[in-house]
Design a protein around this motif. Structure first.
Motif, mmCIF file in Angstrom:
data_model
loop_
_atom_site.group_PDB
_atom_site.id
_atom_site.type_symbol
_atom_site.label_atom_id
_atom_site.label_comp_id
_atom_site.label_asym_id
_atom_site.label_seq_id
_atom_site.Cartn_x
_atom_site.Cartn_y
_atom_site.Cartn_z
ATOM 1 N N ALA A 1 0.774 -1.301 -0.116
ATOM 2 C CA ALA A 1 -0.104 -0.087 -0.097
ATOM 3 C C ALA A 1 0.706 1.074 0.005
ATOM 4 O O ALA A 1 0.506 2.162 -0.694
ATOM 5 N N ALA A 2 1.862 1.206 0.839
ATOM 6 C CA ALA A 2 2.954 2.419 0.936
ATOM 7 C C ALA A 2 3.591 2.854 -0.576
ATOM 8 O O ALA A 2 3.920 3.636 -0.829
ATOM 9 N N LEU A 3 3.921 1.648 -1.237
ATOM 10 C CA LEU A 3 4.908 1.896 -2.458
ATOM 11 C C LEU A 3 3.828 2.021 -3.779
ATOM 12 O O LEU A 3 4.154 2.602 -4.666
ATOM 13 N N ARG A 4 2.534 1.703 -3.589
ATOM 14 C CA ARG A 4 1.586 1.742 -4.729
ATOM 15 C C ARG A 4 1.562 3.244 -5.182
ATOM 16 O O ARG A 4 1.737 3.417 -6.424
ATOM 17 N N PRO A 5 1.430 4.329 -4.336
ATOM 18 C CA PRO A 5 1.712 5.784 -4.895
ATOM 19 C C PRO A 5 2.950 6.136 -5.568
ATOM 20 O O PRO A 5 3.031 6.902 -6.596
ATOM 21 N N LEU A 6 4.019 5.363 -5.403
ATOM 22 C CA LEU A 6 5.145 5.618 -6.182
ATOM 23 C C LEU A 6 5.353 4.793 -7.238
ATOM 24 O O LEU A 6 6.217 4.957 -8.079
ATOM 25 N N GLY A 7 4.364 3.913 -7.810
ATOM 26 C CA GLY A 7 4.507 3.155 -8.777
ATOM 27 C C GLY A 7 5.459 2.108 -8.887
ATOM 28 O O GLY A 7 5.818 1.426 -9.996
ATOM 29 N N LEU A 8 5.511 1.578 -7.492
ATOM 30 C CA LEU A 8 6.444 0.612 -7.516
ATOM 31 C C LEU A 8 5.638 -0.872 -6.669
ATOM 32 O O LEU A 8 5.003 -0.654 -5.964
ATOM 33 N N THR A 9 6.095 -2.049 -7.342
ATOM 34 C CA THR A 9 5.511 -3.359 -6.609
ATOM 35 C C THR A 9 6.600 -3.427 -5.329
ATOM 36 O O THR A 9 7.916 -2.705 -5.566
ATOM 37 N N HIS A 10 6.351 -4.331 -4.603
ATOM 38 C CA HIS A 10 7.428 -4.702 -3.657
ATOM 39 C C HIS A 10 8.669 -5.184 -4.147
ATOM 40 O O HIS A 10 9.712 -4.758 -3.678
ATOM 41 N N VAL A 11 8.665 -6.000 -5.207
ATOM 42 C CA VAL A 11 9.879 -6.799 -5.826
ATOM 43 C C VAL A 11 10.718 -5.665 -6.444
ATOM 44 O O VAL A 11 11.742 -5.785 -6.549
ATOM 45 N N GLN A 12 9.892 -4.853 -7.130
ATOM 46 C CA GLN A 12 10.615 -3.715 -7.912
ATOM 47 C C GLN A 12 11.182 -2.769 -6.899
ATOM 48 O O GLN A 12 12.357 -2.531 -7.330
ATOM 49 N N PHE A 13 10.440 -2.581 -5.888
ATOM 50 C CA PHE A 13 11.240 -1.766 -4.930
ATOM 51 C C PHE A 13 12.596 -2.406 -4.208
ATOM 52 O O PHE A 13 13.790 -1.800 -4.046
ATOM 53 N N VAL A 14 12.452 -3.759 -3.840
ATOM 54 C CA VAL A 14 13.439 -4.386 -3.287
ATOM 55 C C VAL A 14 14.639 -4.511 -4.188
ATOM 56 O O VAL A 14 15.919 -4.079 -4.014
ATOM 57 N N LEU A 15 14.485 -4.650 -5.704
ATOM 58 C CA LEU A 15 15.545 -4.654 -6.585
ATOM 59 C C LEU A 15 15.941 -3.293 -7.067
ATOM 60 O O LEU A 15 17.148 -3.037 -7.282
ATOM 61 N N LEU A 16 15.239 -2.408 -6.836
ATOM 62 C CA LEU A 16 15.741 -0.798 -6.998
ATOM 63 C C LEU A 16 16.492 -0.377 -5.894
ATOM 64 O O LEU A 16 17.529 0.113 -6.208
ATOM 65 N N ALA A 17 16.178 -0.580 -4.981
ATOM 66 C CA ALA A 17 16.754 -0.125 -3.693
ATOM 67 C C ALA A 17 18.030 -0.909 -3.419
ATOM 68 O O ALA A 17 19.182 -0.623 -3.135
ATOM 69 N N SER A 18 18.113 -2.144 -3.624
ATOM 70 C CA SER A 18 19.448 -2.989 -3.539
ATOM 71 C C SER A 18 20.386 -2.661 -4.862
ATOM 72 O O SER A 18 21.503 -2.455 -4.432
ATOM 73 N N THR A 19 19.995 -2.237 -5.745
ATOM 74 C CA THR A 19 20.815 -1.712 -7.048
ATOM 75 C C THR A 19 21.303 -0.189 -6.585
ATOM 76 O O THR A 19 22.546 -0.412 -6.641
ATOM 77 N N TRP A 20 20.310 0.391 -5.977
ATOM 78 C CA TRP A 20 21.066 1.852 -5.761
ATOM 79 C C TRP A 20 22.015 1.429 -4.349
ATOM 80 O O TRP A 20 23.154 2.332 -4.674
ATOM 81 N N TRP A 21 21.731 0.716 -3.371
ATOM 82 C CA TRP A 21 22.479 0.665 -2.520
ATOM 83 C C TRP A 21 23.998 0.159 -2.821
ATOM 84 O O TRP A 21 24.742 0.390 -2.366
ATOM 85 N N GLN B 1 14.194 -10.016 -15.293
ATOM 86 C CA GLN B 1 12.844 -9.553 -15.632
ATOM 87 C C GLN B 1 12.464 -8.547 -15.212
ATOM 88 O O GLN B 1 11.800 -7.448 -15.679
ATOM 89 N N VAL B 2 12.461 -8.171 -13.809
ATOM 90 C CA VAL B 2 12.135 -7.180 -13.182
ATOM 91 C C VAL B 2 13.084 -5.943 -13.432
ATOM 92 O O VAL B 2 12.880 -4.967 -13.666
ATOM 93 N N LEU B 3 14.367 -6.222 -13.551
ATOM 94 C CA LEU B 3 15.480 -5.131 -13.936
ATOM 95 C C LEU B 3 15.183 -4.644 -15.260
ATOM 96 O O LEU B 3 15.244 -3.315 -15.602
ATOM 97 N N ARG B 4 14.652 -5.661 -16.062
ATOM 98 C CA ARG B 4 14.400 -5.100 -17.503
ATOM 99 C C ARG B 4 13.003 -4.081 -17.561
ATOM 100 O O ARG B 4 13.096 -3.184 -18.223
ATOM 101 N N ALA B 5 12.112 -4.327 -16.652
ATOM 102 C CA ALA B 5 10.991 -3.636 -16.503
ATOM 103 C C ALA B 5 11.418 -2.230 -15.950
ATOM 104 O O ALA B 5 10.937 -1.123 -16.177
ATOM 105 N N LEU B 6 12.154 -2.287 -14.818
ATOM 106 C CA LEU B 6 12.774 -1.067 -14.396
ATOM 107 C C LEU B 6 13.429 -0.300 -15.428
ATOM 108 O O LEU B 6 13.349 0.965 -15.547
ATOM 109 N N GLU B 7 14.281 -0.745 -16.357
ATOM 110 C CA GLU B 7 14.922 -0.204 -17.431
ATOM 111 C C GLU B 7 14.089 0.367 -18.463
ATOM 112 O O GLU B 7 14.065 1.656 -18.937
ATOM 113 N N SER B 8 12.896 -0.238 -18.579
ATOM 114 C CA SER B 8 11.765 0.164 -19.482
ATOM 115 C C SER B 8 11.293 1.647 -18.898
ATOM 116 O O SER B 8 10.769 2.474 -19.907
#
Length: 149
Positions: free
Chosen positions: A28-48, A75-82
């Motif tokens: 619910a907290a990530l929805r307004p940011l346009g991220l799924t939970h797994v997208q968040f985990v992988l984006l945050a991991s990539t950034w960190w 697959q998720v990283l490809r979606a984040l790349e898109s």
């Protein structure tokens, strides 16, 4: 024959319920940011990892850090790349690998999302204390998590 525990005393059932409640709050907290939970985990991991390691992480390093399946990570990283949140490039050391970096917009979104998730975690784990929750979960974790401040 040993008598079964009542549901209120079953650690597995209680963990299941806690996990579902936590996942609902994060989703619910990530929805307004346009991220799924797994997208968040992988984006945050990539950034960190990009911020804290000397070379950009590979997809495999990100999957290992996040504890996710390599194929799903790709697959998720490809979606984040898109969405122009990460860039994937051939790794200069291993021609078979892809190195990944957050874009400027991906870094901004990762920072914002981490702050949102940390606020949810703070509130969610307040009844037991964040430090106590980390201690317990670290003992239960099936794999050794990356250690960072």
């Amino acid at each position: 024959m040993k008598k079964s525990l009542p549901p209120a005393e079953s650690p597995g059932l209680l963990l299941w319920r806690v996990t579902l409640a936590w996942q609902r709050a994060i989703t619910a907290a990530l929805r307004p940011l346009g991220l799924t939970h797994v997208q968040f985990v992988l984006l945050a991991s990539t950034w960190w990892l990009a911020e804290n390691e000397p070379v950009p992480p590979t997809q495999r390093r990100i999957a290992d850090h996040a504890g996710t399946d390599a194929m799903m990570t790709s697959q998720v990283l490809r979606a984040l790349e898109s969405r122009s949140l990460v860039e994937r490039r051939p790794d200069p050391i291993d021609a078979r690998a892809r190195s990944v970096r957050p874009t400027a917009s991906g870094e901004r979104l990762a920072r914002e999302a981490v702050a949102v998730v940390e606020a949810i975690d703070h509130d969610f784990f307040a009844p037991v204390g964040s430090r106590d929750a980390v201690t317990m979960l670290t003992r239960l974790a099936p794999v050794k998590a990356d250690r960072h401040p």
